[in-house]
Design a protein around this motif. Structure first.
Motif, mmCIF file in Angstrom:
data_model
loop_
_atom_site.group_PDB
_atom_site.id
_atom_site.type_symbol
_atom_site.label_atom_id
_atom_site.label_comp_id
_atom_site.label_asym_id
_atom_site.label_seq_id
_atom_site.Cartn_x
_atom_site.Cartn_y
_atom_site.Cartn_z
ATOM 1 N N ALA A 33 0.835 -1.198 0.000
ATOM 2 C CA ALA A 33 0.000 0.000 0.000
ATOM 3 C C ALA A 33 0.871 1.250 0.000
ATOM 4 C CB ALA A 33 -0.917 0.002 1.221
ATOM 5 N N VAL A 34 0.301 2.331 -0.511
ATOM 6 C CA VAL A 34 0.913 3.650 -0.462
ATOM 7 C C VAL A 34 -0.109 4.562 0.223
ATOM 8 C CG1 VAL A 34 1.837 5.586 -1.792
ATOM 9 C CG2 VAL A 34 2.175 3.239 -2.610
ATOM 10 N N ASP A 40 3.454 13.198 13.289
ATOM 11 C CA ASP A 40 3.160 13.979 14.496
ATOM 12 C C ASP A 40 4.319 14.864 14.936
ATOM 13 O OD1 ASP A 40 0.593 13.083 14.738
ATOM 14 O OD2 ASP A 40 0.929 11.897 16.550
ATOM 15 N N GLU A 41 5.530 14.356 14.854
ATOM 16 C CA GLU A 41 6.685 15.099 15.360
ATOM 17 C C GLU A 41 7.071 16.258 14.444
ATOM 18 O OE1 GLU A 41 11.336 14.196 16.146
ATOM 19 O OE2 GLU A 41 9.908 12.740 16.954
ATOM 20 N N ARG A 42 7.169 15.987 13.160
ATOM 21 C CA ARG A 42 7.607 17.017 12.212
ATOM 22 C C ARG A 42 6.464 17.877 11.691
ATOM 23 N NH1 ARG A 42 10.877 14.481 7.520
ATOM 24 N NH2 ARG A 42 8.933 13.377 7.261
ATOM 25 N N GLN A 43 5.219 17.432 11.870
ATOM 26 C CA GLN A 43 4.036 18.099 11.331
ATOM 27 C C GLN A 43 4.173 18.336 9.820
ATOM 28 O OE1 GLN A 43 0.974 18.776 12.888
ATOM 29 N NE2 GLN A 43 1.966 17.326 14.278
ATOM 30 N N LYS A 44 4.740 17.328 9.141
ATOM 31 C CA LYS A 44 4.895 17.359 7.693
ATOM 32 C C LYS A 44 4.249 16.123 7.098
ATOM 33 C CE LYS A 44 8.759 18.190 5.749
ATOM 34 N NZ LYS A 44 10.179 18.105 5.344
ATOM 35 N N GLU A 45 3.846 16.257 5.839
ATOM 36 C CA GLU A 45 3.293 15.099 5.154
ATOM 37 C C GLU A 45 4.390 14.068 4.907
ATOM 38 O OE1 GLU A 45 0.107 14.925 1.911
ATOM 39 O OE2 GLU A 45 2.001 14.739 0.816
ATOM 40 N N VAL A 46 4.036 12.804 5.086
ATOM 41 C CA VAL A 46 4.948 11.708 4.827
ATOM 42 C C VAL A 46 4.184 10.650 4.033
ATOM 43 C CG1 VAL A 46 4.440 10.547 7.018
ATOM 44 C CG2 VAL A 46 6.588 10.097 5.876
ATOM 45 N N VAL A 47 4.875 10.020 3.103
ATOM 46 C CA VAL A 47 4.278 8.948 2.307
ATOM 47 C C VAL A 47 4.805 7.627 2.848
ATOM 48 C CG1 VAL A 47 4.065 7.936 0.013
ATOM 49 C CG2 VAL A 47 4.118 10.428 0.277
ATOM 50 N N LEU A 48 3.887 6.771 3.298
ATOM 51 C CA LEU A 48 4.239 5.452 3.814
ATOM 52 C C LEU A 48 4.049 4.430 2.700
ATOM 53 C CD1 LEU A 48 2.260 5.522 7.184
ATOM 54 C CD2 LEU A 48 4.615 6.237 6.782
ATOM 55 N N VAL A 49 5.018 3.535 2.533
ATOM 56 C CA VAL A 49 4.907 2.468 1.546
ATOM 57 C C VAL A 49 5.286 1.144 2.198
ATOM 58 C CG1 VAL A 49 5.365 3.959 -0.431
ATOM 59 C CG2 VAL A 49 7.262 2.809 0.671
ATOM 60 N N GLY A 50 4.600 0.094 1.806
ATOM 61 C CA GLY A 50 4.920 -1.220 2.331
ATOM 62 C C GLY A 50 3.678 -2.031 2.621
ATOM 63 N N SER A 62 1.778 3.783 14.533
ATOM 64 C CA SER A 62 3.200 3.886 14.854
ATOM 65 C C SER A 62 3.907 2.960 13.888
ATOM 66 C CB SER A 62 3.470 3.445 16.288
ATOM 67 O OG SER A 62 2.904 4.360 17.185
ATOM 68 N N VAL A 63 4.834 3.509 13.120
ATOM 69 C CA VAL A 63 5.538 2.720 12.108
ATOM 70 C C VAL A 63 7.045 2.777 12.338
ATOM 71 C CG1 VAL A 63 3.772 2.895 10.321
ATOM 72 C CG2 VAL A 63 5.501 4.672 10.496
ATOM 73 N N THR A 64 7.692 1.670 12.027
ATOM 74 C CA THR A 64 9.149 1.591 12.078
ATOM 75 C C THR A 64 9.625 1.262 10.674
ATOM 76 O OG1 THR A 64 9.030 0.741 14.328
ATOM 77 C CG2 THR A 64 11.103 0.432 13.167
ATOM 78 N N GLY A 65 10.680 1.955 10.238
ATOM 79 C CA GLY A 65 11.204 1.719 8.905
ATOM 80 C C GLY A 65 12.307 2.698 8.575
ATOM 81 N N ARG A 66 12.465 2.964 7.277
ATOM 82 C CA ARG A 66 13.549 3.834 6.801
ATOM 83 C C ARG A 66 13.030 4.810 5.752
ATOM 84 N NH1 ARG A 66 15.516 -1.214 7.375
ATOM 85 N NH2 ARG A 66 17.449 -1.454 8.526
ATOM 86 N N GLY A 74 9.932 10.568 -5.223
ATOM 87 C CA GLY A 74 10.552 11.357 -4.157
ATOM 88 C C GLY A 74 10.690 10.613 -2.846
ATOM 89 N N GLU A 75 10.734 11.385 -1.742
ATOM 90 C CA GLU A 75 10.962 10.799 -0.421
ATOM 91 C C GLU A 75 9.758 9.984 0.040
ATOM 92 O OE1 GLU A 75 13.033 12.481 3.422
ATOM 93 O OE2 GLU A 75 10.934 13.104 3.401
ATOM 94 N N ARG A 76 10.065 8.795 0.551
ATOM 95 C CA ARG A 76 9.045 7.875 1.057
ATOM 96 C C ARG A 76 9.574 7.211 2.305
ATOM 97 N NH1 ARG A 76 5.137 6.144 -2.646
ATOM 98 N NH2 ARG A 76 5.111 7.689 -4.260
ATOM 99 N N PHE A 77 8.657 6.738 3.129
ATOM 100 C CA PHE A 77 9.042 6.001 4.330
ATOM 101 C C PHE A 77 8.666 4.550 4.110
ATOM 102 C CE2 PHE A 77 8.621 4.424 8.662
ATOM 103 C CZ PHE A 77 9.772 4.916 9.244
ATOM 104 N N ARG A 78 9.667 3.680 3.972
ATOM 105 C CA ARG A 78 9.426 2.250 3.740
ATOM 106 C C ARG A 78 9.151 1.588 5.090
ATOM 107 N NH1 ARG A 78 9.115 -0.935 -0.094
ATOM 108 N NH2 ARG A 78 9.988 0.511 -1.605
ATOM 109 N N VAL A 79 7.926 1.133 5.275
ATOM 110 C CA VAL A 79 7.458 0.568 6.542
ATOM 111 C C VAL A 79 7.920 -0.878 6.685
ATOM 112 C CG1 VAL A 79 5.421 -0.033 7.890
ATOM 113 C CG2 VAL A 79 5.462 2.094 6.579
ATOM 114 N N GLU A 80 8.513 -1.179 7.842
ATOM 115 C CA GLU A 80 8.918 -2.549 8.165
ATOM 116 C C GLU A 80 8.025 -3.149 9.246
ATOM 117 O OE1 GLU A 80 13.043 -2.173 9.196
ATOM 118 O OE2 GLU A 80 13.584 -1.498 7.189
ATOM 119 N N HIS A 81 7.473 -2.277 10.105
ATOM 120 C CA HIS A 81 6.588 -2.732 11.185
ATOM 121 C C HIS A 81 5.545 -1.644 11.434
ATOM 122 C CE1 HIS A 81 5.362 -4.794 14.836
ATOM 123 N NE2 HIS A 81 5.379 -3.624 15.442
#
Length: 128
Positions: A33-34, A40-50, A62-66, A74-81
């Motif tokens: 999914a994308v 919450d911390e940065r108050q910026k939009e983030v795209v989660l993928v995984g 709550s997600v853990t990843g890189r 562009g910038e994405r957050f690859r979810v591992e958990h």
């Protein structure tokens, strides 16, 4: 803190944990999914993928990843958990309840208006 090597760029990327409120599901298939959300911390939009579960707008996870960089997207957050938190905002409660068969968005809105943030406790106490 764990360190891993990014395959695309060769840079070292730290494993990071974010708390994100979901705004919009962009794409979904059975294994991937994308999703767009607000960190919450940065108050910026983030795209989660995984591999993300079915989630409703307004839910918090709550997600853990890189963080990774995709050449086209562009910038994405690859979810591992991922851990889904209990819905607390009215938007999250409506989204959560709207997924229940026979309730839908209209019924969920009425329930939240009538019972407020305690709607889930009221339903648990008297499911009829």
């Amino acid at each position: 803190m764990k360190i891993a090597r990014s395959v695309a760029s060769g840079e070292r990327q730290a494993v990071t944990q974010l708390r994100v409120e979901l705004v919009h599901e962009v794409y979904r298939d059975p294994a991937f999914a994308v999703v767009r959300g607000i960190d919450d911390e940065r108050q910026k939009e983030v795209v989660l993928v995984g591999p993300l579960p079915e989630l409703a707008t307004g839910e918090t996870v709550s997600v853990t990843g890189r963080f990774t960089h995709h050449p086209k997207h562009g910038e994405r957050f690859r979810v591992e958990h991922v851990e889904v938190e209990a819905p607390t905002s009215d938007t999250a409660l409506i989204g959560y309840l709207a997924q229940v068969k026979y309730i839908g968005e209209r019924g969920a809105t009425v329930l939240v208006q009538r019972h407020g943030s305690e709607v889930l406790e009221k339903i648990d106490a008297d499911p009829e």
